[in-house]
Design a protein around this motif. Structure first.
Motif, PDB file in Angstrom:
ATOM      1  N   VAL A 115      38.162  37.446  43.236  1.00 42.90           N
ATOM      2  CA  VAL A 115      39.260  38.426  43.182  1.00 42.90           C
ATOM      3  C   VAL A 115      40.359  37.856  42.284  1.00 42.90           C
ATOM      4  CG1 VAL A 115      41.036  39.641  44.495  1.00 42.90           C
ATOM      5  CG2 VAL A 115      38.764  39.306  45.491  1.00 42.90           C
ATOM      6  N   LEU A 116      40.728  38.628  41.242  1.00 43.89           N
ATOM      7  CA  LEU A 116      41.794  38.232  40.336  1.00 43.89           C
ATOM      8  C   LEU A 116      42.760  39.407  40.172  1.00 43.89           C
ATOM      9  CD1 LEU A 116      43.149  36.301  38.352  1.00 43.89           C
ATOM     10  CD2 LEU A 116      41.586  37.145  36.566  1.00 43.89           C
ATOM     11  N   CYS A 117      43.979  39.198  40.677  1.00 51.23           N
ATOM     12  CA  CYS A 117      45.010  40.241  40.580  1.00 51.23           C
ATOM     13  C   CYS A 117      46.180  39.693  39.766  1.00 51.23           C
ATOM     14  CB  CYS A 117      45.500  40.653  41.961  1.00 51.23           C
ATOM     15  SG  CYS A 117      44.252  41.424  43.001  1.00 51.23           S
ATOM     16  N   LEU A 118      46.246  40.119  38.532  1.00 51.60           N
ATOM     17  CA  LEU A 118      47.354  39.751  37.658  1.00 51.60           C
ATOM     18  C   LEU A 118      48.216  40.968  37.340  1.00 51.60           C
ATOM     19  CD1 LEU A 118      45.424  37.431  35.188  1.00 51.60           C
ATOM     20  CD2 LEU A 118      46.778  36.773  37.181  1.00 51.60           C
ATOM     21  N   GLY A 119      47.761  42.129  37.799  1.00 52.45           N
ATOM     22  CA  GLY A 119      48.493  43.366  37.565  1.00 52.45           C
ATOM     23  C   GLY A 119      48.916  43.977  38.873  1.00 52.45           C
ATOM     24  N   SER A 120      49.588  45.105  38.782  1.00 51.47           N
ATOM     25  CA  SER A 120      50.180  45.706  39.971  1.00 51.47           C
ATOM     26  C   SER A 120      49.465  46.984  40.337  1.00 51.47           C
ATOM     27  CB  SER A 120      51.662  45.992  39.717  1.00 51.47           C
ATOM     28  OG  SER A 120      52.198  46.742  40.770  1.00 51.47           O
ATOM     29  N   PHE A 121      48.567  46.898  41.273  1.00 52.91           N
ATOM     30  CA  PHE A 121      47.864  48.092  41.756  1.00 52.91           C
ATOM     31  C   PHE A 121      48.829  49.008  42.496  1.00 52.91           C
ATOM     32  CE2 PHE A 121      44.336  50.604  42.919  1.00 52.91           C
ATOM     33  CZ  PHE A 121      44.510  51.010  44.233  1.00 52.91           C
ATOM     34  N   TYR A 122      49.859  48.399  43.152  1.00 49.56           N
ATOM     35  CA  TYR A 122      50.840  49.191  43.904  1.00 49.56           C
ATOM     36  C   TYR A 122      51.664  50.062  42.961  1.00 49.56           C
ATOM     37  CZ  TYR A 122      55.151  50.131  46.502  1.00 49.56           C
ATOM     38  OH  TYR A 122      56.242  50.722  47.076  1.00 49.56           O
ATOM     39  N   GLU A 123      52.198  49.452  41.900  1.00 55.35           N
ATOM     40  CA  GLU A 123      52.955  50.203  40.895  1.00 55.35           C
ATOM     41  C   GLU A 123      52.920  49.380  39.621  1.00 55.35           C
ATOM     42  OE1 GLU A 123      57.457  51.849  40.065  1.00 55.35           O
ATOM     43  OE2 GLU A 123      56.743  51.725  42.111  1.00 55.35           O
ATOM     44  N   ALA A 124      52.219  49.913  38.627  1.00 55.75           N
ATOM     45  CA  ALA A 124      51.928  49.138  37.433  1.00 55.75           C
ATOM     46  C   ALA A 124      53.188  48.842  36.635  1.00 55.75           C
ATOM     47  CB  ALA A 124      50.917  49.885  36.564  1.00 55.75           C
ATOM     48  N   TYR A 125      53.663  47.596  36.720  1.00 58.97           N
ATOM     49  CA  TYR A 125      54.842  47.198  35.966  1.00 58.97           C
ATOM     50  C   TYR A 125      54.866  45.678  35.886  1.00 58.97           C
ATOM     51  CZ  TYR A 125      59.673  47.095  34.344  1.00 58.97           C
ATOM     52  OH  TYR A 125      60.804  46.890  33.609  1.00 58.97           O
ATOM     53  N   MET A 163      33.792  34.352  34.157  1.00 58.20           N
ATOM     54  CA  MET A 163      33.944  34.653  35.591  1.00 58.20           C
ATOM     55  C   MET A 163      32.823  35.568  36.051  1.00 58.20           C
ATOM     56  SD  MET A 163      38.089  35.139  35.891  1.00 58.20           S
ATOM     57  CE  MET A 163      39.200  33.814  35.455  1.00 58.20           C
ATOM     58  N   ARG A 164      31.646  35.041  36.138  1.00 62.88           N
ATOM     59  CA  ARG A 164      30.467  35.845  36.437  1.00 62.88           C
ATOM     60  C   ARG A 164      30.437  36.332  37.879  1.00 62.88           C
ATOM     61  NH1 ARG A 164      28.035  37.249  31.894  1.00 62.88           N
ATOM     62  NH2 ARG A 164      25.985  37.291  32.898  1.00 62.88           N
ATOM     63  N   SER A 165      31.255  35.700  38.758  1.00 60.86           N
ATOM     64  CA  SER A 165      31.270  36.094  40.172  1.00 60.86           C
ATOM     65  C   SER A 165      32.373  37.099  40.488  1.00 60.86           C
ATOM     66  CB  SER A 165      31.452  34.851  41.059  1.00 60.86           C
ATOM     67  OG  SER A 165      30.407  33.926  40.849  1.00 60.86           O
ATOM     68  N   LEU A 166      33.136  37.471  39.484  1.00 58.80           N
ATOM     69  CA  LEU A 166      34.294  38.335  39.715  1.00 58.80           C
ATOM     70  C   LEU A 166      33.867  39.704  40.232  1.00 58.80           C
ATOM     71  CD1 LEU A 166      37.340  37.827  39.334  1.00 58.80           C
ATOM     72  CD2 LEU A 166      37.193  39.055  37.166  1.00 58.80           C
ATOM     73  N   SER A 181      28.968  41.340  38.236  1.00 61.39           N
ATOM     74  CA  SER A 181      29.251  41.487  39.665  1.00 61.39           C
ATOM     75  C   SER A 181      30.448  42.387  39.937  1.00 61.39           C
ATOM     76  CB  SER A 181      29.507  40.108  40.299  1.00 61.39           C
ATOM     77  OG  SER A 181      28.399  39.252  40.121  1.00 61.39           O
ATOM     78  N   LEU A 182      31.089  42.849  38.876  1.00 62.20           N
ATOM     79  CA  LEU A 182      32.334  43.588  39.042  1.00 62.20           C
ATOM     80  C   LEU A 182      32.118  44.876  39.837  1.00 62.20           C
ATOM     81  CD1 LEU A 182      35.257  43.035  38.133  1.00 62.20           C
ATOM     82  CD2 LEU A 182      34.877  44.605  36.221  1.00 62.20           C
ATOM     83  N   ALA A 183      32.924  45.034  40.910  1.00 63.84           N
ATOM     84  CA  ALA A 183      32.840  46.234  41.736  1.00 63.84           C
ATOM     85  C   ALA A 183      34.103  47.091  41.617  1.00 63.84           C
ATOM     86  CB  ALA A 183      32.613  45.848  43.197  1.00 63.84           C
ATOM     87  N   LEU A 225      42.284  24.754  39.327  1.00 68.10           N
ATOM     88  CA  LEU A 225      41.994  24.954  40.752  1.00 68.10           C
ATOM     89  C   LEU A 225      40.575  25.512  40.873  1.00 68.10           C
ATOM     90  CD1 LEU A 225      45.436  26.513  41.822  1.00 68.10           C
ATOM     91  CD2 LEU A 225      44.616  24.199  42.325  1.00 68.10           C
ATOM     92  N   GLY A 226      39.622  24.672  40.565  1.00 68.82           N
ATOM     93  CA  GLY A 226      38.245  25.112  40.372  1.00 68.82           C
ATOM     94  C   GLY A 226      37.562  25.706  41.583  1.00 68.82           C
ATOM     95  N   ASN A 227      38.125  25.521  42.777  1.00 63.50           N
ATOM     96  CA  ASN A 227      37.477  26.042  43.979  1.00 63.50           C
ATOM     97  C   ASN A 227      38.008  27.423  44.386  1.00 63.50           C
ATOM     98  OD1 ASN A 227      35.413  25.304  45.853  1.00 63.50           O
ATOM     99  ND2 ASN A 227      37.002  25.153  47.452  1.00 63.50           N
ATOM    100  N   LEU A 228      38.964  27.950  43.610  1.00 63.43           N
ATOM    101  CA  LEU A 228      39.583  29.231  43.961  1.00 63.43           C
ATOM    102  C   LEU A 228      38.575  30.376  43.959  1.00 63.43           C
ATOM    103  CD1 LEU A 228      43.116  29.575  42.270  1.00 63.43           C
ATOM    104  CD2 LEU A 228      42.579  29.387  44.702  1.00 63.43           C
ATOM    105  N   ARG A 229      38.640  31.192  45.001  1.00 63.53           N
ATOM    106  CA  ARG A 229      37.882  32.453  45.079  1.00 63.53           C
ATOM    107  C   ARG A 229      38.804  33.666  44.968  1.00 63.53           C
ATOM    108  NH1 ARG A 229      34.810  27.917  45.741  1.00 63.53           N
ATOM    109  NH2 ARG A 229      32.686  28.389  46.519  1.00 63.53           N
TER     110      ARG A 229
END
Length: 1089
Positions: free
Chosen positions: A176-186, A200-203, A228-230, A147-151
């Motif tokens: 933006v890449l969220c593979l973990g749980s910021f709400y509750e890490a599990y 992922m230089r634009s991340l 670019s990581l913030a 899915l090459g156009n994903l932001r």
């Protein structure tokens, strides 16, 4: 010119109007065809792979409908291409819900199933959010990397499993890449090599919290390539190393760094973190870092000049005064500082100062013992402070809060001082904190009354004073806190009535007064609590009837009135508007429920109902069958004596816990639904065969004791596997036949009671598979044969009872060598023979040992003094309560019981079973002496070795058994005198030494002289309580042996004296004859001549 201008103007308006008309018509036509056909088909195929229990995708229908209007879909307004799929579920956990039903309802909102490759047809897709769903451990599809156009990609908290595919590295446009749980890490996913992230230089935002990164040793090197990581969130990821030494750093835009809950095993605080000068938020909570860091110009807090939020709890290095001084250099910027569990002492805290911008400060769970220094910052501006879990036992609240009380206008809104060992009173000066919104002083030793001035804290929304020693009444001024949402006064010594002013708190949502000394009636004004959701008044001394105004609390969800002294009749009026009520606990009161209408249908749908001890009978309450949402139903001892309705089980499809014991409910139980975890129906009148259980059942507790069930155990035990059952109680029924040999299916059992039935045959060998068993009771049946050797595998066993059966053979030695945790061993009234083996002395924890009424022979082992509990060498006692943990509800308590013969009578002990210490070997053929070592059992309360063939004397040091209440050695062949130390046994209430060969005087004591004469019959004893006077004992003896009871044999005496005189004279010639005569006269006088 004017005409030309006017024509031109009109022409322009006309052209504009035509243009707008064309655009409008085009837009209308465009709206109808905005969705592309191929993308609509792709979405429908995507839907077909999903399981949507809640029908969230109901709008995704039709071959011609506009997919851009479907739920969760957003299209580009110009091109019509789908560029956003936003389908997050509900981010919550079981702990967020009160019942399993609520959790299951939320779980239905989560999509599951498979993710179709059809989404690859969505070429313009920029945003994909499938977070908080439930994909049950499937791997994140590799094709997502196409899915090459994903932001934006968010797959967190969706129960994906396995390794995260490196193909995601192809998403080079991702921001933006969220593979973990910021709400509750599990999470259930993992990454071994993170190199794919380097592309992922634009991340800008990366969240892998909870993802298993224990093998990702390259994590920092890869992160350092993302310029670019913030925002970086790697909480609870098991990071293997924090990389303290880094040559160069490229994270120049990083503003938020979260590495919390990674155990870096006391590594030094890394220098590279201090080089990220752009940091605004830093979270290193629970990282177990030590220090201080190596001093240098780039390794201290003073470089982090943009830092505003610092969460750094549970790190050893923060307890250093040097580190706190460095932190002070940027203190002017800090807004929030969390330093919990850092071991900071009051003396060290003096090094922290100039935190002039600070609004929130958490110093809880440290080692503070004194007040906060004013130099720390502008305390008058501080809004939130938590100092709970410290040691302020020698400080008054006035002194502790001096820095705030001295402010002309303190800004403090939240004050938390729970678990701080405060032992002071509540000062009137608290009213000076005029902006206080939250006040928590719970779990301390605060005493004295609640001051009337508490009513001046007019902005207060939550007041928590639970777990203290607060006494006196609730002040009337409590009604002035008009904004109060939560009031918790649980677990104090508060007395007096609930004030009428409580009804003024119209915004109050929760009122907790549990566990006090509050008396009087519940005030009628409670009906004014129009926002109330939770009301807990249990375990007080409330009296009177329930006010009908309770029925006006339309928002009430939780009502607990249990264990008070409430009386009277409860009607449907008391529940008239409680449409949202989910939990009702009124147990332990003397209330009678009598609805005005026989066909009453309550307005609520309860999930939890506890009304034990209410009068609901004699007929079964039919309104109960309308409560289809019930998951827990406790109605023990409610005077129901009718038959259980045939529709009972069908009426409660969600029922998981049921207790209707101690009624007189009649009828048969044909089956128990698979939804139940706990069933307690003991002490009723159920009859017929045992009920059927389903293969899918997950029953934890089944108690059908004290009923009239008949027939075999076979269809219950063998046709269904009790794989999850921990407690099974079928005692006191009329069950018969052999015990089935299929216990291999019941290996989770911890409690098994088959006492007092008509079971026969041998004990099955498969009972050895019950390796978790703690308590086994098969007393009062007709079991025969020997104890099977397989029982030696029950290593967890603490209670073993086979009394009153027909068991034979010797008592196995393996009981002493294998069952080392035994506390109760009861083999009474069987036909065991042989000797008591010395191996039983290995049962050091034994408290009750009963071998009475068997055919045992030989000596009492001298090694019984190895019983460490009975000899007071060890103080631990058996806990009669067995705790069974239930899914979703915490635990259920099963109380063990034992029938013991003490003081000549049979008693059943349950709640105090752990305090009973008994040794009973009576009614056997034991011989030899009473071992002196037996007297070492100083904790023993009952010793019975009567009806044996014991000889010798009662040991002189029997007085060492100070706690002895019952002592029985009757019907043996004991001789000698009663030991004088018996007089020191001040707890004796039962005593029997009858029918032995004992002689002499009965020792004097309050206890011994109070016993009946029968306790001493059949001996040659004298003294109170016997009528035989000790001075006459020889007189009675002579009466039995001759017919000259009052005459002295002078011939014999003269002969003896003559022989003595001649012998003595021949040896001692110098003795004076007069002296000899005097001696002879005195001897004659002593003999009564």
């Amino acid at each position: 010119m004017s005409a030309v201008f006017k024509f031109s103007y009109i022409s322009s308006l006309y052209l504009t109007f035509c243009l707008l008309l064309v655009l409008a018509l085009s837009a209308k036509n465009y709206d109808a065809t905005l969705c592309h056909d191929d993308e609509r088909q792709a979405l429908l195929q995507f839907k077909s792979g999903l399981v949507d229990e809640a029908d969230r995708l109901a709008s995704w229908v039709g071959e011609t409908s506009d997919c851009c209007k479907w739920a969760g879909i957003t299209c580009d307004n110009i091109t019509g291409h789908v560029h956003k799929i936003h389908l997050p579920g509900i981010c919550a956990y079981p702990s967020d819900y009160n019942t399993i039903k609520e959790y299951n309802e939320a779980a239905r909102q989560r999509l599951r199933g498979d993710i179709s490759q059809s989404i690859l047809y969505l070429k313009q897709l920029e945003h994909l959010d499938l977070s908080c769903n439930g994909f049950r451990g499937i791997q994140i599809p590799r094709f997502m990397g196409s899915l090459g156009n994903l932001r934006y990609l968010n797959l967190s908290q969706s129960s994906f499993g396995g390794t995260i595919p490196p193909q995601l590295g192809n998403l080079t446009e991702l921001e933006v890449l969220c593979l973990g749980s910021f709400y509750e890490a599990y999470e259930f996913t993992s990454i071994i090599n993170m190199q794919w992230l380097s592309s992922m230089r634009s991340l800008r935002h990366l969240d892998m919290s909870g993802v298993n990164l224990t093998e990702a040793s390259d994590w920092f090197q890869v992160i350092n390539t993302l310029p670019s990581l913030a925002q970086l969130h790697l909480s609870s990821s098991g990071l293997p190393d924090i990389h303290p030494n880094v040559a160069s750093l490229n994270l120049t835009f990083l503003s938020s760094l979260d590495l919390s809950y990674n155990n870096f095993n006391k590594s030094f605080m890394p220098q590279w973190i201090f080089s990220i000068t752009s940091l605004v938020s830093l979270d290193l909570s629970w990282c177990n870092l030590r220090g201080p860091p190596i001093p240098s110009s780039t390794s201290s807090f003073h470089n982090l000049t943009s830092l505003k939020f610092l969460h750094i709890s549970e790190n050893e290095f923060m307890s250093s005064s040097l580190v706190l001084k460095e932190l002070s250099s940027i203190g002017g910027n800090l807004i929030s500082l969390d330093m919990r569990f850092c071991g900071v002492k009051s003396a060290t805290l003096d090094s922290l100062h100039n935190l002039t911008s600070l609004l929130s400060l958490d110093l809880s769970r440290n080692q503070l013992t004194s007040t906060i220094p004013k130099s720390l910052g502008n305390l008058c501006n501080l809004r939130h402070i938590d100092m709970g879990g410290n040691s302020f036992q020698n400080i008054s609240l006035t002194s502790l809060l001096r820095g705030f009380l001295d402010c002309k206008s303190p800004s403090l809104e939240s004050l938390y001082l729970g678990f701080s060992q405060l032992s002071c009173s509540l000062p009137n000066q608290l009213e000076q904190l005029v902006n206080l919104v939250h006040l928590d002083l719970g779990e301390n030793g605060i005493s004295g009354p609640i001051p009337e001035s508490i009513g001046n804290l007019s902005f207060l929304r939550s007041l928590n004073l639970d777990g203290n020693l607060i006494s006196g009444p609730i002040p009337e001024s409590i009604g002035n806190l008009s904004f109060l949402r939560s009031l918790n006064l649980d677990g104090n010594l508060i007395s007096g009535p609930i004030p009428e002013s409580i009804g003024n708190l119209s915004f109050l949502r929760s009122l907790y007064l549990y566990g006090n000394l509050i008396s009087g009636p519940i005030p009628y004004s409670v009906g004014g609590l129009s926002s109330l959701e939770s009301l807990a008044l249990s375990r007080n001394h409330l009296t009177g009837t329930l006010p009908e105004s309770l029925g006006q609390l339309s928002k009430l969800k939780y009502l607990d009135l249990s264990h008070n002294l409430l009386t009277g009749v409860v009607t449907d009026v008391h529940f008239s508007k409680l449409i949202g009520l989910k939990t009702l606990d009124g147990s332990g009161n003397n209330l009678t429920l009598r609805p005005h209408h026989a066909n009453w249908v309550p307005s609520f749908q309860l999930e939890i109902l506890y009304i034990s001890s209410w009068d609901l009978g004699p007929q079964f309450p039919l309104w109960l069958l309308t409560q289809r949402d019930l998951s827990r139903l406790y109605m023990r001892n409610t005077k129901i004596s009718s038959t259980m309705p045939e529709s009972f089980w069908r009426s409660f499809p969600n029922l998981e816990q049921l207790d209707m014991s101690q009624n007189q409910i009649q009828g048969r139980l044909f089956e128990i639904p698979a939804t139940l975890y706990e069933v307690e129906l003991s002490s009723n009148l159920f009859s017929g065969k045992l009920p059927k259980l389903f293969n899918s059942s997950m029953l934890d507790v089944l108690d059908l004791s004290n009923n009239s069930f008949t027939g075999s155990l076979f269809h219950l035990l063998c046709s269904w596997g009790g794989n999850f059952t921990e407690a099974l109680n079928l005692a006191n029924n009329h069950l018969s036949g052999a015990i089935p040999d299929c216990w291999v299916k019941w290996q989770s059992l911890r409690f098994l009671n088959l006492e007092n039935n008509n079971l026969s045959g041998v004990i099955p060998t498969t009972m050895g598979y019950l390796s978790s068993l703690v308590s086994l009771n098969m007393c009062k049946n007709k079991l025969s044969g020997r104890l099977p050797a397989s029982l030696m595998w029950l290593k967890e066993l603490q209670i073993l009872e086979f009394a009153s059966n027909e068991l034979v053979g010797s008592i196995p030695t393996w009981i002493g060598t294998e069952l080392l945790d035994l506390r109760i061993l009861n083999l009474r009234s069987n036909s065991f023979d042989g000797t008591i083996s010395h191996e039983l002395c290995y049962l050091t924890a034994i408290q009750i040992l009963d071998f009475a009424h068997n055919n045992l022979s030989g000596n009492i082992p001298r090694c019984f003094n190895n019983f460490t509990v009975l000899s007071k060498k060890e103080t631990t006692e058996i806990d009669p309560v067995l705790v069974i943990f239930d899914f979703g509800y915490g635990s259920t308590e099963i109380t063990n019981s034992a029938s013991l013969v003490m003081k000549g009578q049979e008693y059943t002990y349950s709640t105090i079973l752990g305090l009973v210490m008994v040794l009973d070997l009576s009614g056997n053929k034991l011989s030899g002496n009473i071992p002196v070592e037996l007297m070492a059992l100083q904790a023993l309360q009952s010793l019975n070795i009567s009806k044996n063939q014991l000889t010798g004397v009662i040991p002189k040091n029997i007085g060492d058994m100070k706690f002895l209440e019952s002592f029985d050695v009757s019907s043996n062949h004991l001789s000698g005198e009663l030991p004088m130390s018996l007089s020191s046994l001040t707890f004796l209430s039962s005593f029997n030494v009858s029918f032995n060969n004992l002689t002499g005087r009965i020792p004097s004591s309050t206890q011994l002289q109070s016993f009946n004469e029968s306790s001493f019959f059949g001996n040659k004893l004298c003294g109170v309580p016997l009528t035989q006077i000790c001075g006459e004992i020889e007189h009675h003896k002579d009466q039995q042996e001759g017919d000259t009871s009052h005459r002295v044999d002078f011939g014999l005496i003269i002969s003896v004296l003559l022989g003595f005189f001649v012998g003595f004279w021949s040896i001692v010639i110098p003795l004076n004859v007069g002296t000899i005569w005097i001696l002879l006269s005195k001897l004659r006088y002593m003999l009564g001549c």
